[in-house]
Design an enzyme around this catalytic site. Structure first.
Site, PDB file in Angstrom:
ATOM      1  N   LYS A   2      41.906  23.793  36.041  1.00 47.32           N
ATOM      2  CA  LYS A   2      40.589  24.441  36.013  1.00 47.32           C
ATOM      3  C   LYS A   2      40.092  24.698  34.582  1.00 47.32           C
ATOM      4  O   LYS A   2      38.899  24.640  34.322  1.00 47.32           O
ATOM      5  CB  LYS A   2      40.616  25.745  36.821  1.00 47.32           C
ATOM      6  N   ASN A  54      36.004  24.994  39.053  1.00 42.52           N
ATOM      7  CA  ASN A  54      36.742  24.538  40.242  1.00 42.52           C
ATOM      8  C   ASN A  54      35.957  23.505  41.053  1.00 42.52           C
ATOM      9  O   ASN A  54      36.422  23.057  42.100  1.00 42.52           O
ATOM     10  CB  ASN A  54      37.185  25.717  41.127  1.00 42.52           C
ATOM     11  N   ASN A  94      48.773  44.271  35.803  1.00 41.75           N
ATOM     12  CA  ASN A  94      49.557  43.073  35.529  1.00 41.75           C
ATOM     13  C   ASN A  94      50.890  43.470  34.893  1.00 41.75           C
ATOM     14  O   ASN A  94      50.979  44.508  34.234  1.00 41.75           O
ATOM     15  CB  ASN A  94      48.791  42.142  34.580  1.00 41.75           C
ATOM     16  N   TYR A 149      47.459  31.515  50.709  1.00 44.10           N
ATOM     17  CA  TYR A 149      47.133  31.307  52.127  1.00 44.10           C
ATOM     18  C   TYR A 149      48.159  30.378  52.771  1.00 44.10           C
ATOM     19  O   TYR A 149      48.914  29.691  52.089  1.00 44.10           O
ATOM     20  CB  TYR A 149      45.719  30.720  52.279  1.00 44.10           C
TER      21      TYR A 149
END
Ligand code: NDP
Length: 273
Positions: free
Chosen positions: A66, A87, A151, A217
């Protein structure tokens, strides 16, 4: 000649994009050809140009290209510039246009499909990599009460928050500082689920009406989603809706018509149990 499209990434066999775009094309009564391209960092630009020069009309770009796609684009949309990543590409003559639909896809899934408004909510984003960078501006555009980025490498979280500070209330932190702060929405934008790992988020981050959303996913109940369920989060989701919604945006950009997404999401959904 049938219009040609493709998704480029490495690895690429796992990509659901050919299946999604084939369903969109069928539903919209359009003829397109859509394939997978296994990319390579050293020859990425040459591969894209070759696809364009052999009649390609557009590309979806997935990990790890990307950022390279952003560098290659002759013209980048505002969303792509905000993310510093592309993207989706469209070819107009020899020009390469770059877009980024990841954030729009996520917001559409959360608000349109899952019925959760972001306005006035406390949003926690775990991770400060490419996915986090792509979703922050669209999230802040919906005017949450606050967005917090956590993070492991805290400096990356702070740097990312600084990058988006003009767009709304956002701050970066480490995981430990989250203890005792409940959120309405917790987004796992780390790559932990890809390795079957759990990001070190405290159970107290999941507020009483929390939506826990894992951007990965097809993996069922990930360690992140299991923690959220055990912590009492009433609603769990994975990133399949985001994936299909960003694809629908790309299809509209290329073909001028936005396909309906519900049946496509249902066809790809894996039970979160
Ligand atoms: P990057 O490699 O750019 O970023 C990885 C991030 O994850 C870093 O912030 C890193 O933290 C963190 N991380 C990795 N492992 C762990 C761990 N075990 N615990 C805590 N933090 C960890 O990945 P991307 O941003 O590209 O992708 C992130 C996720 O988003 C992936 O699951 C990907 O599949 C998903 N995604 C889904 C999309 C969709 O359409 N549904 C679209 C795009 C991405 P540190 O800096 O501290 O190392």
């Amino acid at each position: 000649m049938t219009d040609r499209y493709a998704v480029i990434g490495n690895p690429i066999e796992q990509s659901k994009s050919p299946q999604i775009h084939a369903q969109f094309a069928r539903m919209c009564g359009q003829q397109i050809d859509y394939v997978r391209i296994l990319g390579d960092a050293a020859s990425f630009a040459a591969t894209v140009r070759q696809f364009r020069d052999h009649g390609g009309r557009g590309l979806n770009v997935t990990a790890p290209f990307k950022l390279q796609a952003f560098e290659l684009a002759d013209e980048a949309s505002e969303a792509a510039r905000q993310a510093g990543a592309v993207n989706a590409m469209k070819f107009e003559g020899s020009r390469i246009l770059g877009e980024n639909f990841d954030g729009t896809g996520l917001v559409q899934d959360i608000q349109g499909n899952l019925g959760r408004s972001l306005a006035g909510r406390r949003v926690l984003v775990l991770g400060a990599g490419g996915a986090a960078r792509g979703i922050l501006a669209p999230i802040l555009g919906e005017r949450p009460a606050e967005a917090v980025i956590a993070n492991r490498d805290e400096d990356k979280a702070r740097a990312l928050a600084q990058r988006f500070a003009r767009r709304g209330p956002v701050r970066g932190t480490g995981y430990q500082a989250l203890t005792g702060q409940p959120f309405d929405l917790v987004l796992n934008a780390t790559s932990s689920s890809l390795a079957g790992e759990l990001p070190p988020v405290p159970a107290s981050a999941f507020g009483p009406d929390c939506l826990a959303y894992d951007l990965s996913y097809g993996r069922g109940l990930t360690p992140f989603l299991r923690l959220a369920r055990e912590a009492g989060a009433p609603r769990l989701a994975d990133g399949v809706g985001m994936l299909v919604e960003q694809a629908a945006e790309a299809f509209r950009w290329w073909r001028g018509v936005r396909p309906a997404t519900r049946l496509v999401i249902e066809s790809l959904a894996v039970p979160l149990a």
